[in-house]
Design a protein around this motif. Structure first.
Motif, short mmCIF file in Angstrom:
data_model
loop_
_atom_site.label_atom_id
_atom_site.label_comp_id
_atom_site.label_asym_id
_atom_site.label_seq_id
_atom_site.Cartn_x
_atom_site.Cartn_y
_atom_site.Cartn_z
N LEU A 217 15.45 -48.91 21.49
CA LEU A 217 16.14 -49.34 19.57
C LEU A 217 14.71 -49.15 19.53
O LEU A 217 15.31 -47.88 18.25
CB LEU A 217 16.23 -50.92 19.29
N ALA A 218 13.74 -48.76 19.59
CA ALA A 218 12.29 -47.52 19.11
C ALA A 218 13.07 -46.51 19.24
O ALA A 218 12.63 -45.78 17.93
CB ALA A 218 10.92 -47.81 19.73
N GLU A 219 13.34 -45.44 19.92
CA GLU A 219 13.63 -44.34 20.09
C GLU A 219 15.35 -43.92 19.11
O GLU A 219 14.74 -43.35 18.26
CB GLU A 219 14.51 -44.25 21.62
N LEU A 220 15.48 -44.75 19.14
CA LEU A 220 16.86 -45.07 17.75
C LEU A 220 15.94 -45.04 16.58
O LEU A 220 16.75 -44.29 14.83
CB LEU A 220 17.95 -46.22 17.65
N GLY A 221 15.26 -46.04 16.26
CA GLY A 221 14.71 -45.96 14.60
C GLY A 221 13.62 -44.62 14.67
O GLY A 221 14.02 -44.24 13.55
N ARG A 222 13.06 -44.31 15.62
CA ARG A 222 12.59 -42.97 15.39
C ARG A 222 13.30 -42.09 14.94
O ARG A 222 13.15 -41.13 13.62
CB ARG A 222 11.71 -42.57 16.48
N ARG A 223 14.33 -41.96 15.85
CA ARG A 223 15.58 -40.52 15.33
C ARG A 223 15.77 -40.62 13.82
O ARG A 223 16.03 -39.96 12.97
CB ARG A 223 16.44 -40.92 16.20
N GLU A 224 16.48 -42.32 13.49
CA GLU A 224 16.38 -42.31 12.07
C GLU A 224 16.18 -42.11 11.29
O GLU A 224 15.94 -42.05 10.00
CB GLU A 224 17.05 -44.05 12.00
#
Length: 273
Positions: A217-224
């Protein structure tokens, strides 16, 4: 058998009758001590006649128990009356009587919670005290049960506790369980990892999945955030992320590890999640 009660100065004796007896008492002889053969209570103890029969001794115990139990009601009602009629002076009366205010206050609280007509003579003051905090209707229900089933105070307390625990189980629905089929070789591999970490297998699975989910989820947040602006600004605005809490525990099916692996052994320390 009747209990004779002396006053606190010991100058005269007042008689508290026992349960009425059908047979008439024999007349005393001339010069015979009227207290002979009877239990005498004094300020410093209980005097019992020599050669008392077991039946008389048992009857005296019932009378004494009744007096002690009734005295709780008496003292409670006494304090209630004092507080209602002598608001500015009742504490002076308590000090003059040499009584403990905290004990009296407990007695008075129970006495107020049960009007005179609602008190059950077949139940003790302590039975009523166990129910004093309950609503009126529940008090009546439990008084009826205790009276009909002849419960002791301990049995009444246990029955109330069991009823509350049963209600709590009904109020809190069980969490749903999800089943996950795992190949046996992989399950054994996970068991070894949990054993190496020194933690219970199920806890190891939950902690590991929590950690993997948090990273994903942290990686997804960084991409967004990269599409909307600098990652540092997005991360700063989002603030620190709290660890996820798994609401639906997994029930993992697969072969159990061989005996002696030590997985899930009690007494091993668990790391912080």
């Amino acid at each position: 058998m009747a209990i004779q009660v002396g006053d606190i100065e010991g100058s005269r004796t007042g008689r508290i009758p026992a349960v009425p007896e059908a047979a008439a008492r024999p007349r005393r002889g001339v010069g015979e001590d009227p207290r002979r053969g009877q239990v005498l209570t004094t300020k410093v103890g209980l005097q019992m006649p020599a050669g008392m029969s077991f039946d008389d001794w048992e009857k005296a115990g019932r009378q004494l128990s009744g007096i002690v139990d009734s005295s709780s009601w008496w003292l409670g009602d006494w304090l209630v009356y004092g507080k209602d009629h002598y608001t500015d002076r009742y504490q002076r009366g308590i000090r003059a009587a040499g009584l403990q205010y905290q004990t009296l206050r407990n007695y008075a609280w129970v006495s107020r919670r049960f009007d005179f007509g609602r008190r059950r003579g077949s139940l003790s003051f302590q039975h009523h005290a166990e129910l004093a905090s309950l609503p009126h209707d529940e008090q009546e229900t439990w008084l009826d049960r205790a009276e009909q089933r002849r419960w002791t105070t301990k049995q009444l307390r246990s029955a109330i506790r069991a009823a509350r625990e049963s209600q709590d189980r009904v109020r809190v629905p069980a969490e749903p369980t999800r089943r996950l089929e795992v190949p046996g070789s992989r399950l054994e591999w996970w068991h070894k990892a949990a054993e190496q970490a020194g933690v219970d297998f199920e806890r190891w699975v939950l902690v590991t999945l929590d950690s993997a989910a948090k990273q994903a989820l942290a990686e997804l947040g960084r991409r967004e955030g990269a599409a909307e602006g600098p990652a540092e600004l997005v991360a700063a605005a989002a603030g620190p992320r709290e660890p996820l809490e798994i609401r639906d525990p997994l029930e993992i099916e697969g072969p159990k590890p061989p005996a002696g692996t030590g997985a899930g052994e009690p007494g091993r320390p668990a790391p912080d999640a």
